[in-house]
Design a protein around this motif. Structure first.
Motif, PDB file in Angstrom:
ATOM      1  N   ASP A  23       0.863  -1.179  -0.085  1.00 41.39           N
ATOM      2  CA  ASP A  23       0.239  -0.063   0.047  1.00 41.39           C
ATOM      3  C   ASP A  23       0.935   1.162  -0.038  1.00 41.39           C
ATOM      4  O   ASP A  23       1.506   1.416   1.082  1.00 41.39           O
ATOM      5  CB  ASP A  23      -0.935  -0.058   1.312  1.00 41.39           C
ATOM      6  N   PHE A  24       0.894   1.816  -1.350  1.00 42.36           N
ATOM      7  CA  PHE A  24       1.725   3.028  -1.168  1.00 42.36           C
ATOM      8  C   PHE A  24       1.575   4.198  -0.285  1.00 42.36           C
ATOM      9  O   PHE A  24       2.408   4.902  -0.079  1.00 42.36           O
ATOM     10  CB  PHE A  24       1.783   3.503  -2.720  1.00 42.36           C
ATOM     11  N   GLU A  25       0.504   4.029   0.148  1.00 40.76           N
ATOM     12  CA  GLU A  25      -0.129   5.499   0.935  1.00 40.76           C
ATOM     13  C   GLU A  25       0.248   5.064   2.393  1.00 40.76           C
ATOM     14  O   GLU A  25      -0.089   5.717   3.193  1.00 40.76           O
ATOM     15  CB  GLU A  25      -1.813   5.652   0.649  1.00 40.76           C
ATOM     16  N   ILE A  55      12.760  -8.234   3.772  1.00 37.66           N
ATOM     17  CA  ILE A  55      12.260  -7.131   4.714  1.00 37.66           C
ATOM     18  C   ILE A  55      11.068  -6.538   4.499  1.00 37.66           C
ATOM     19  O   ILE A  55      10.406  -6.380   5.453  1.00 37.66           O
ATOM     20  CB  ILE A  55      13.375  -5.899   4.644  1.00 37.66           C
ATOM     21  N   ILE A  56      10.585  -6.603   3.250  1.00 33.74           N
ATOM     22  CA  ILE A  56       9.054  -5.668   2.916  1.00 33.74           C
ATOM     23  C   ILE A  56       7.983  -6.749   3.150  1.00 33.74           C
ATOM     24  O   ILE A  56       6.872  -6.115   3.043  1.00 33.74           O
ATOM     25  CB  ILE A  56       9.413  -4.910   1.759  1.00 33.74           C
ATOM     26  N   GLN A  57       7.943  -8.104   3.043  1.00 29.74           N
ATOM     27  CA  GLN A  57       6.982  -8.982   2.701  1.00 29.74           C
ATOM     28  C   GLN A  57       5.870  -9.046   3.891  1.00 29.74           C
ATOM     29  O   GLN A  57       4.935  -9.262   3.593  1.00 29.74           O
ATOM     30  CB  GLN A  57       7.534 -10.344   2.280  1.00 29.74           C
ATOM     31  N   GLY A  58       6.223  -8.490   4.970  1.00 38.22           N
ATOM     32  CA  GLY A  58       5.267  -8.400   6.133  1.00 38.22           C
ATOM     33  C   GLY A  58       4.140  -7.304   5.732  1.00 38.22           C
ATOM     34  O   GLY A  58       3.269  -7.153   6.326  1.00 38.22           O
ATOM     35  N   TYR A  59       4.492  -6.422   4.628  1.00 36.97           N
ATOM     36  CA  TYR A  59       3.861  -5.251   4.507  1.00 36.97           C
ATOM     37  C   TYR A  59       2.880  -5.567   3.055  1.00 36.97           C
ATOM     38  O   TYR A  59       2.201  -4.514   2.331  1.00 36.97           O
ATOM     39  CB  TYR A  59       4.663  -3.807   4.259  1.00 36.97           C
ATOM     40  N   PHE A  60       3.202  -6.751   2.560  1.00 40.81           N
ATOM     41  CA  PHE A  60       2.607  -7.074   1.245  1.00 40.81           C
ATOM     42  C   PHE A  60       0.764  -7.093   1.545  1.00 40.81           C
ATOM     43  O   PHE A  60       0.469  -7.469   2.539  1.00 40.81           O
ATOM     44  CB  PHE A  60       2.825  -8.284   0.908  1.00 40.81           C
TER      45      PHE A  60
END
Length: 369
Positions: A23-25, A55-60
């Motif tokens: 979510d870019f927002e 690192i970022i996959q928890g924010y997918f």
């Protein structure tokens, strides 16, 4: 927002496809401290490009099978931000741990992304065997740490909110202070690192160290666009300006130091006014205030010498920088006026670089009244 925009741009240059999965927002994504650890060490080749995805996959937005190849520490535990800790079979062994009374995360296992962060005073890497980070260490200090955050929150909500806004995670570690002290670093911006090498540390220590190290995190955030605040080259050595050959710090570091005296005295003073501490702790908190007032005075004198070198503060700082400095300087004046009669009687002759209460009370016993 400038920091977030910078991380978004680095993200786009590195792997634009990943941006489609998040979510870019959601600003929290781009304030993830491990992203700073990743991007600030690209040139050192410490991480492969696959690390960014892990690192970022928890924010997918949509869940995918977990990737864990790059994230295991030497104990075989992988940490994924926003998800938790996983063993080598991919099973979750611990959830993300939030410090009670806050939205700030306590990292309870060693994190592979932060292995390179620990440097000695010569900026050389410290052998990881000399750094203890463990779940047991966190449990040992959890109550005092949580209470300290509660004390700050109940005593000065405005500053507590600023801490939460800028500092996202805490690391408790234990090592000989000859190796390193508590610290914060742009290389893992958004994390404060506390060296809990003394087992008797309690709420007073944590109020002090929270205020101090998150003060660095806050100031790094404020000064991200440095030319909004500095007219001179902020990286120049102040010793060359003050004619002090033993002074190794830059003007930027001096400014940081002054701000951390401000935040530490602000929080300790607010907790004293709010009667957060018992009798022994009250004595220690006042002692720490006196200790920092001495450092505060010394560095304000250093700052004044820089002003003298450049003839005027207006030749050093912009209007925004001057406003920030005046806030810092006024806090010294107000606190010194309030506590001078108490702290001027204290003897600090046996104090090392880090305030040590057990040494302090040898020369300054707790008063009977």
């Amino acid at each position: 927002m400038s920091i977030i925009n910078t991380i978004q741009l680095l993200f786009y240059k590195e792997n634009p496809e990943l941006l489609e999965k998040i979510d870019f927002e959601n600003e929290a994504v781009f304030q993830e401290p491990l992203l700073f650890a990743y991007f600030n060490n690209k040139t050192s080749s410490l991480f492969s490009t696959a690390m960014l995805t892990e690192i970022i996959q928890g924010y997918f937005v949509e869940k995918e099978p977990l990737l864990l190849n790059e994230s295991y520490n030497k104990e075989g535990i992988a940490y994924l931000p926003n998800l938790g800790y996983f063993d080598e079979q991919g099973n979750k062994v611990d959830d993300v741990f939030l410090i009670k009374n806050s939205s700030i995360e306590l990292l309870i296992h060693p994190i592979i992304h932060l292995k390179h962060i620990f440097k000695d005073f010569n900026e050389n890497a410290i052998d990881t065997s000399k750094i203890e980070i463990s779940k047991d260490l966190c449990k040992r200090h959890e109550n005092a740490l949580s209470n300290a955050f509660l004390y700050i929150k109940s005593s000065n909500k405005e500053h507590f909110d600023l801490i939460e806004q800028c500092c996202k995670k805490i690391v408790l570690f234990k090592t000989d202070p000859k190796n390193t002290n508590s610290f914060a670093t742009i290389n893992a911006h958004g994390i404060a690192f506390f060296n809990v090498y003394q087992d008797d540390y309690d709420e007073v220590f944590f109020v002090d160290d929270i205020a101090h190290q998150t003060g660095h995190v806050i100031m790094t955030t404020i000064l991200f666009e440095r030319k909004k605040y500095f007219i001179i080259d902020e990286n120049q050595n102040i010793g060359s300006l003050t004619k002090n050959k033993s002074e190794y710090r830059s003007f930027y570091i001096l400014f940081h130091a002054l701000y951390t005296y401000y935040t530490t005295i602000l929080c300790l003073g607010a907790c004293l006014e709010n009667n957060c501490f018992n009798k022994r702790q009250t004595h220690e908190a006042k002692a720490r205030i006196g200790f920092y007032l001495l450092k505060y005075k010394s560095d304000l004198l250093n700052f004044e010498k820089v002003i003298q070198h450049y003839k005027s503060i207006g030749n050093i700082l912009t209007n925004d920088g001057i406003s920030l400095f005046k806030m810092i300087a006024n806090k010294y004046v107000d606190t010194n006026k309030k506590y001078d009669k108490i702290v001027s009687k204290f003897n600090y002759n046996n104090q090392p670089y880090n305030f040590t209460f057990r040494d302090f009370i040898k020369k300054n016993p707790i008063p009977n009244d």
